[in-house]
Design a protein around this motif. Structure first.
Motif, PDB file in Angstrom:
ATOM      1  N   ASP A   1       0.811  -1.224   0.000  1.00 36.90           N
ATOM      2  CA  ASP A   1       0.000   0.000   0.000  1.00 36.90           C
ATOM      3  C   ASP A   1       0.845   1.275   0.000  1.00 36.90           C
ATOM      4  OD1 ASP A   1       0.930  -0.151   2.611  1.00 36.90           O
ATOM      5  OD2 ASP A   1      -1.056  -0.142   3.540  1.00 36.90           O
ATOM      6  N   ARG A   2       2.175   1.161   0.070  1.00 38.97           N
ATOM      7  CA  ARG A   2       3.035   2.354   0.089  1.00 38.97           C
ATOM      8  C   ARG A   2       4.051   2.418  -1.046  1.00 38.97           C
ATOM      9  NH1 ARG A   2       4.333   3.752   6.364  1.00 38.97           N
ATOM     10  NH2 ARG A   2       2.168   3.824   7.020  1.00 38.97           N
ATOM     11  N   CYS A   3       4.554   1.281  -1.474  1.00 38.61           N
ATOM     12  CA  CYS A   3       5.575   1.306  -2.535  1.00 38.61           C
ATOM     13  C   CYS A   3       5.108   0.444  -3.706  1.00 38.61           C
ATOM     14  CB  CYS A   3       6.924   0.819  -1.985  1.00 38.61           C
ATOM     15  SG  CYS A   3       7.020  -0.945  -1.656  1.00 38.61           S
ATOM     16  N   THR A   4       5.957   0.214  -4.679  1.00 38.68           N
ATOM     17  CA  THR A   4       5.567  -0.583  -5.844  1.00 38.68           C
ATOM     18  C   THR A   4       5.882  -2.060  -5.671  1.00 38.68           C
ATOM     19  OG1 THR A   4       7.668  -0.137  -6.928  1.00 38.68           O
ATOM     20  CG2 THR A   4       5.833   1.347  -7.438  1.00 38.68           C
TER      21      THR A   4
ATOM     22  N   GLN B   1       7.593   0.761   5.090  1.00 38.38           N
ATOM     23  CA  GLN B   1       6.814   0.456   6.294  1.00 38.38           C
ATOM     24  C   GLN B   1       5.387   0.052   5.943  1.00 38.38           C
ATOM     25  OE1 GLN B   1       8.153   0.514   9.478  1.00 38.38           O
ATOM     26  NE2 GLN B   1      10.052   0.767   8.354  1.00 38.38           N
ATOM     27  N   GLY B   2       5.127  -0.204   4.666  1.00 41.50           N
ATOM     28  CA  GLY B   2       3.781  -0.552   4.214  1.00 41.50           C
ATOM     29  C   GLY B   2       3.429  -2.005   4.451  1.00 41.50           C
ATOM     30  N   SER B   3       2.258  -2.384   3.966  1.00 43.27           N
ATOM     31  CA  SER B   3       1.813  -3.779   4.082  1.00 43.27           C
ATOM     32  C   SER B   3       1.077  -4.171   2.808  1.00 43.27           C
ATOM     33  CB  SER B   3       0.913  -3.946   5.308  1.00 43.27           C
ATOM     34  OG  SER B   3      -0.211  -3.107   5.213  1.00 43.27           O
ATOM     35  N   TYR B   4       0.966  -5.468   2.584  1.00 43.44           N
ATOM     36  CA  TYR B   4       0.328  -5.986   1.376  1.00 43.44           C
ATOM     37  C   TYR B   4      -1.183  -5.922   1.510  1.00 43.44           C
ATOM     38  CZ  TYR B   4       4.952  -7.581   0.165  1.00 43.44           C
ATOM     39  OH  TYR B   4       6.282  -7.613  -0.142  1.00 43.44           O
TER      40      TYR B   4
ATOM     41  N   PRO C   1       3.572  -7.392   6.498  1.00 44.91           N
ATOM     42  CA  PRO C   1       4.512  -6.300   6.218  1.00 44.91           C
ATOM     43  C   PRO C   1       5.197  -6.465   4.867  1.00 44.91           C
ATOM     44  CG  PRO C   1       5.075  -7.459   8.270  1.00 44.91           C
ATOM     45  CD  PRO C   1       3.934  -8.176   7.662  1.00 44.91           C
ATOM     46  N   CYS C   2       5.436  -5.353   4.223  1.00 41.62           N
ATOM     47  CA  CYS C   2       6.119  -5.334   2.935  1.00 41.62           C
ATOM     48  C   CYS C   2       7.527  -5.906   3.091  1.00 41.62           C
ATOM     49  CB  CYS C   2       6.190  -3.894   2.425  1.00 41.62           C
ATOM     50  SG  CYS C   2       7.003  -3.734   0.827  1.00 41.62           S
ATOM     51  N   HIS C   3       7.991  -6.649   2.092  1.00 42.18           N
ATOM     52  CA  HIS C   3       9.324  -7.243   2.114  1.00 42.18           C
ATOM     53  C   HIS C   3      10.419  -6.263   1.715  1.00 42.18           C
ATOM     54  CE1 HIS C   3       7.803 -11.650   1.728  1.00 42.18           C
ATOM     55  NE2 HIS C   3       7.469 -11.076   2.852  1.00 42.18           N
ATOM     56  N   ASN C   4      10.041  -5.099   1.207  1.00 43.51           N
ATOM     57  CA  ASN C   4      11.018  -4.089   0.822  1.00 43.51           C
ATOM     58  C   ASN C   4      11.631  -3.504   2.100  1.00 43.51           C
ATOM     59  OD1 ASN C   4      12.419  -1.868  -0.134  1.00 43.51           O
ATOM     60  ND2 ASN C   4      10.822  -1.288  -1.595  1.00 43.51           N
TER      61      ASN C   4
END
Length: 101
Positions: free
Chosen positions: A53-56, A80-83, A73-76
């Motif tokens: 929800d925050r990055c690509t 700090q985003g989430s799927y 949680p996003c793996h990037n």
């Protein structure tokens, strides 16, 4: 520092994977080898993309596992985003753009 512990790390990891039934251990010509247990694998051709929800960042997961990825949680490393949601992308001038999440 970690290189001095590599053997211990791998030994403990493989023991845990063996205990969980993911791998089997065999003795081949006096050496320990491991192989994946086929029944521990879940393969699917029915796939769905899920996006941060925050990055690509996006992942392609089995449709049956899609719900379990929601809110993870996003793996990037820098995000700090989430799927969330179904993620659709398109390229414009070589740049990946998120259409909807």
């Amino acid at each position: 520092m970690i290189s001095s512990h590599t053997q211990t790390i791998y030994s403990r990891l493989m023991h845990a994977l063996r205990k969980a039934g993911v791998v089997a251990q065999y003795d081949v010509k006096g050496s320990e080898v491991w192989g994946l247990q086929p029944e521990s694998l879940k393969l699917s051709t029915l796939l769905q993309a899920i996006g941060c929800d925050r990055c690509t960042e996006r992942l392609v997961v089995a449709k049956t596992a899609h719900a379990s990825w929601q809110g993870q949680p996003c793996h990037n490393d820098c995000c700090q985003g989430s799927y969330t949601g179904i993620c659709r992308f398109r390229k414009k001038n070589g740049i990946l753009l998120r259409l909807t999440v």
